[in-house]
Design a protein around this motif. Structure first.
Motif, PDB file in Angstrom:
ATOM      1  N   GLU A 110       0.833  -1.210   0.000  1.00 45.70           N
ATOM      2  CA  GLU A 110       0.000   0.000   0.000  1.00 45.70           C
ATOM      3  C   GLU A 110       0.867   1.258   0.000  1.00 45.70           C
ATOM      4  OE1 GLU A 110      -3.841  -1.860   2.394  1.00 45.70           O
ATOM      5  OE2 GLU A 110      -2.152  -1.010   3.512  1.00 45.70           O
ATOM      6  N   TYR A 111       1.934   1.239   0.791  1.00 43.01           N
ATOM      7  CA  TYR A 111       2.863   2.364   0.823  1.00 43.01           C
ATOM      8  C   TYR A 111       3.457   2.592  -0.564  1.00 43.01           C
ATOM      9  CZ  TYR A 111       6.903   5.246   1.913  1.00 43.01           C
ATOM     10  OH  TYR A 111       7.839   6.248   1.920  1.00 43.01           O
ATOM     11  N   GLU A 112       3.894   1.520  -1.214  1.00 43.52           N
ATOM     12  CA  GLU A 112       4.489   1.643  -2.550  1.00 43.52           C
ATOM     13  C   GLU A 112       3.481   2.201  -3.556  1.00 43.52           C
ATOM     14  OE1 GLU A 112       7.576   1.417  -3.795  1.00 43.52           O
ATOM     15  OE2 GLU A 112       8.236   1.213  -1.734  1.00 43.52           O
ATOM     16  N   ILE A 113       2.221   1.842  -3.424  1.00 44.53           N
ATOM     17  CA  ILE A 113       1.191   2.402  -4.310  1.00 44.53           C
ATOM     18  C   ILE A 113       1.087   3.907  -4.092  1.00 44.53           C
ATOM     19  CG2 ILE A 113      -1.319   2.480  -4.708  1.00 44.53           C
ATOM     20  CD1 ILE A 113      -1.263  -0.612  -4.367  1.00 44.53           C
ATOM     21  N   LEU A 114       1.059   4.334  -2.846  1.00 50.22           N
ATOM     22  CA  LEU A 114       1.008   5.771  -2.556  1.00 50.22           C
ATOM     23  C   LEU A 114       2.225   6.485  -3.144  1.00 50.22           C
ATOM     24  CD1 LEU A 114      -0.210   5.755   1.181  1.00 50.22           C
ATOM     25  CD2 LEU A 114      -1.583   6.179  -0.877  1.00 50.22           C
ATOM     26  N   VAL A 115       3.392   5.882  -2.995  1.00 52.13           N
ATOM     27  CA  VAL A 115       4.621   6.486  -3.523  1.00 52.13           C
ATOM     28  C   VAL A 115       4.545   6.600  -5.041  1.00 52.13           C
ATOM     29  CG1 VAL A 115       7.105   6.097  -3.881  1.00 52.13           C
ATOM     30  CG2 VAL A 115       6.105   5.797  -1.612  1.00 52.13           C
ATOM     31  N   ARG A 116       4.181   5.508  -5.708  1.00 50.66           N
ATOM     32  CA  ARG A 116       4.136   5.526  -7.180  1.00 50.66           C
ATOM     33  C   ARG A 116       3.168   6.590  -7.682  1.00 50.66           C
ATOM     34  NH1 ARG A 116       7.893   1.880  -9.526  1.00 50.66           N
ATOM     35  NH2 ARG A 116       8.671   0.800  -7.698  1.00 50.66           N
ATOM     36  N   LEU A 117       2.013   6.698  -7.035  1.00 48.38           N
ATOM     37  CA  LEU A 117       1.044   7.713  -7.457  1.00 48.38           C
ATOM     38  C   LEU A 117       1.590   9.118  -7.214  1.00 48.38           C
ATOM     39  CD1 LEU A 117      -2.278   6.098  -6.241  1.00 48.38           C
ATOM     40  CD2 LEU A 117      -1.453   6.288  -8.597  1.00 48.38           C
ATOM     41  N   SER A 118       2.246   9.321  -6.065  1.00 46.40           N
ATOM     42  CA  SER A 118       2.778  10.655  -5.758  1.00 46.40           C
ATOM     43  C   SER A 118       3.850  11.058  -6.771  1.00 46.40           C
ATOM     44  CB  SER A 118       3.337  10.706  -4.336  1.00 46.40           C
ATOM     45  OG  SER A 118       4.578  10.045  -4.246  1.00 46.40           O
ATOM     46  N   ALA A 154     -12.798   6.380 -14.661  1.00 47.43           N
ATOM     47  CA  ALA A 154     -12.468   6.034 -16.044  1.00 47.43           C
ATOM     48  C   ALA A 154     -11.421   7.015 -16.562  1.00 47.43           C
ATOM     49  CB  ALA A 154     -13.723   6.087 -16.904  1.00 47.43           C
ATOM     50  N   SER A 155     -10.550   6.527 -17.403  1.00 48.04           N
ATOM     51  CA  SER A 155      -9.506   7.365 -17.976  1.00 48.04           C
ATOM     52  C   SER A 155     -10.111   8.456 -18.847  1.00 48.04           C
ATOM     53  CB  SER A 155      -8.562   6.504 -18.828  1.00 48.04           C
ATOM     54  OG  SER A 155      -7.678   7.323 -19.547  1.00 48.04           O
ATOM     55  N   PRO A 156      -9.695   9.699 -18.628  1.00 45.01           N
ATOM     56  CA  PRO A 156     -10.211  10.772 -19.470  1.00 45.01           C
ATOM     57  C   PRO A 156      -9.663  10.696 -20.899  1.00 45.01           C
ATOM     58  CG  PRO A 156      -8.579  11.620 -17.934  1.00 45.01           C
ATOM     59  CD  PRO A 156      -8.804  10.180 -17.589  1.00 45.01           C
ATOM     60  N   GLU A 157      -8.569   9.955 -21.090  1.00 45.68           N
ATOM     61  CA  GLU A 157      -7.963   9.838 -22.411  1.00 45.68           C
ATOM     62  C   GLU A 157      -8.803   9.006 -23.366  1.00 45.68           C
ATOM     63  OE1 GLU A 157      -4.156   8.160 -21.582  1.00 45.68           O
ATOM     64  OE2 GLU A 157      -3.473   9.935 -20.504  1.00 45.68           O
ATOM     65  N   ASP A 158      -9.247   7.845 -22.902  1.00 50.78           N
ATOM     66  CA  ASP A 158      -9.978   6.960 -23.807  1.00 50.78           C
ATOM     67  C   ASP A 158     -11.235   6.348 -23.189  1.00 50.78           C
ATOM     68  OD1 ASP A 158      -8.996   5.017 -22.081  1.00 50.78           O
ATOM     69  OD2 ASP A 158      -7.503   4.295 -23.485  1.00 50.78           O
ATOM     70  N   GLY A 159     -11.451   6.571 -21.899  1.00 49.51           N
ATOM     71  CA  GLY A 159     -12.636   6.045 -21.239  1.00 49.51           C
ATOM     72  C   GLY A 159     -12.602   4.551 -20.975  1.00 49.51           C
ATOM     73  N   ARG A 160     -11.589   3.857 -21.476  1.00 47.54           N
ATOM     74  CA  ARG A 160     -11.527   2.400 -21.291  1.00 47.54           C
ATOM     75  C   ARG A 160     -10.740   2.006 -20.063  1.00 47.54           C
ATOM     76  NH1 ARG A 160      -9.177   0.453 -26.805  1.00 47.54           N
ATOM     77  NH2 ARG A 160      -7.669   1.904 -25.982  1.00 47.54           N
ATOM     78  N   GLY A 161      -9.607   2.651 -19.862  1.00 51.74           N
ATOM     79  CA  GLY A 161      -8.768   2.318 -18.721  1.00 51.74           C
ATOM     80  C   GLY A 161      -9.283   2.961 -17.449  1.00 51.74           C
ATOM     81  N   ILE A 162      -8.806   2.454 -16.335  1.00 52.96           N
ATOM     82  CA  ILE A 162      -9.165   2.998 -15.022  1.00 52.96           C
ATOM     83  C   ILE A 162      -7.940   3.715 -14.462  1.00 52.96           C
ATOM     84  CG2 ILE A 162      -9.925   2.441 -12.675  1.00 52.96           C
ATOM     85  CD1 ILE A 162     -12.055   1.939 -14.773  1.00 52.96           C
ATOM     86  N   VAL A 163      -8.174   4.898 -13.914  1.00 50.75           N
ATOM     87  CA  VAL A 163      -7.107   5.694 -13.321  1.00 50.75           C
ATOM     88  C   VAL A 163      -7.280   5.692 -11.808  1.00 50.75           C
ATOM     89  CG1 VAL A 163      -6.150   8.031 -13.129  1.00 50.75           C
ATOM     90  CG2 VAL A 163      -6.896   7.162 -15.355  1.00 50.75           C
ATOM     91  N   ALA A 164      -6.191   5.385 -11.107  1.00 47.91           N
ATOM     92  CA  ALA A 164      -6.165   5.496  -9.647  1.00 47.91           C
ATOM     93  C   ALA A 164      -5.577   6.855  -9.314  1.00 47.91           C
ATOM     94  CB  ALA A 164      -5.311   4.394  -9.038  1.00 47.91           C
ATOM     95  N   ALA A 165      -6.201   7.552  -8.381  1.00 46.69           N
ATOM     96  CA  ALA A 165      -5.743   8.888  -7.998  1.00 46.69           C
ATOM     97  C   ALA A 165      -5.604   8.975  -6.486  1.00 46.69           C
ATOM     98  CB  ALA A 165      -6.720   9.950  -8.501  1.00 46.69           C
ATOM     99  N   LEU A 166      -4.558   9.619  -6.072  1.00 47.12           N
ATOM    100  CA  LEU A 166      -4.268   9.851  -4.663  1.00 47.12           C
ATOM    101  C   LEU A 166      -5.229  10.914  -4.126  1.00 47.12           C
ATOM    102  CD1 LEU A 166      -2.024   8.962  -2.680  1.00 47.12           C
ATOM    103  CD2 LEU A 166      -0.618  10.791  -3.592  1.00 47.12           C
ATOM    104  N   THR A 167      -5.841  10.643  -2.985  1.00 48.43           N
ATOM    105  CA  THR A 167      -6.684  11.648  -2.337  1.00 48.43           C
ATOM    106  C   THR A 167      -5.829  12.476  -1.382  1.00 48.43           C
ATOM    107  OG1 THR A 167      -7.220  10.210  -0.479  1.00 48.43           O
ATOM    108  CG2 THR A 167      -8.710  10.107  -2.400  1.00 48.43           C
ATOM    109  N   ASP A 168      -6.389  13.552  -0.885  1.00 47.04           N
ATOM    110  CA  ASP A 168      -5.662  14.368   0.100  1.00 47.04           C
ATOM    111  C   ASP A 168      -5.319  13.528   1.325  1.00 47.04           C
ATOM    112  OD1 ASP A 168      -5.809  16.576  -1.554  1.00 47.04           O
ATOM    113  OD2 ASP A 168      -7.523  17.459  -0.523  1.00 47.04           O
ATOM    114  N   GLU A 169      -6.248  12.667   1.727  1.00 45.35           N
ATOM    115  CA  GLU A 169      -6.000  11.789   2.879  1.00 45.35           C
ATOM    116  C   GLU A 169      -4.854  10.827   2.596  1.00 45.35           C
ATOM    117  OE1 GLU A 169      -8.406   8.551   5.632  1.00 45.35           O
ATOM    118  OE2 GLU A 169      -9.551   9.965   4.429  1.00 45.35           O
ATOM    119  N   GLY A 170      -4.801  10.287   1.376  1.00 48.16           N
ATOM    120  CA  GLY A 170      -3.718   9.389   0.991  1.00 48.16           C
ATOM    121  C   GLY A 170      -2.373  10.107   0.981  1.00 48.16           C
TER     122      GLY A 170
END
Length: 163
Positions: free
Chosen positions: A46-54, A93-109
């Motif tokens: 989970e930490y690594e996911i937060l790092v990669r997104l940041s 959904a990805s704003p680029e093509d609508g097919r992929g899913i985008v994970a986004a860091l929240t302020d809490e994350g």
């Protein structure tokens, strides 16, 4: 399957190095995970996911995230779903093509990452970096880069590897 008579068996030094790598990485990752869980109720993954997104302006496509972590897409999907329920991430959904899913860091994350990072970095220092010489650390980096290059040379997300 290889014929046992054709195998170039490891000599004693090679066997020692291999077993040290296996045991050392297992113990190190377990300790890093334990430190994060005890202090922040956060796993090392989970930490690594937060790092990669940041490092990617707070968001990444799920497929790229899985590739960057060298984890299966299903494992990352389950972990991200848990983190989303905890309010650390959001998915859309990805704003680029609508097919992929985008994970986004929240302020809490991001807040959790900022609080957890000093402990994690100190733990990495205590249990790896400060135990060996700068030359040995650089040699380890070169060795593991060679392993990564060999195993992901044709990987579609090769550019995600950072040096």
């Amino acid at each position: 399957m290889a014929d046992p008579t054709d195998v170039q068996w490891l000599d004693a030094r090679q066997q020692w190095a291999w077993r040290s790598l296996v045991m050392g990485t297992t113990l190190l990752f377990d300790r890093l995970d334990e430190d994060l869980r005890r202090s922040f109720d956060l796993s090392l993954t989970e930490y690594e996911i937060l790092v990669r997104l940041s490092e990617r302006d707070g968001q990444m496509r799920m497929a790229q995230l899985a590739d960057a972590l060298a984890h299966s897409r299903s494992r990352v999907t389950h972990t991200v779903a848990r983190m989303e329920r905890a309010g650390l991430l959001s998915r859309s959904a990805s704003p680029e093509d609508g097919r992929g899913i985008v994970a986004a860091l929240t302020d809490e994350g991001m807040d959790l990452l900022r609080r957890a990072a000093p402990l994690h970095v100190q733990s990495v220092r205590d249990h790896l970096v400060d135990l060996v010489s700068a030359e040995d650390l650089a040699a380890m980096g070169r060795v593991l880069d060679a392993v990564c290059d060999n195993l992901v040379a044709e990987h579609p997300e090769m550019e995600l590897r950072q040096r």
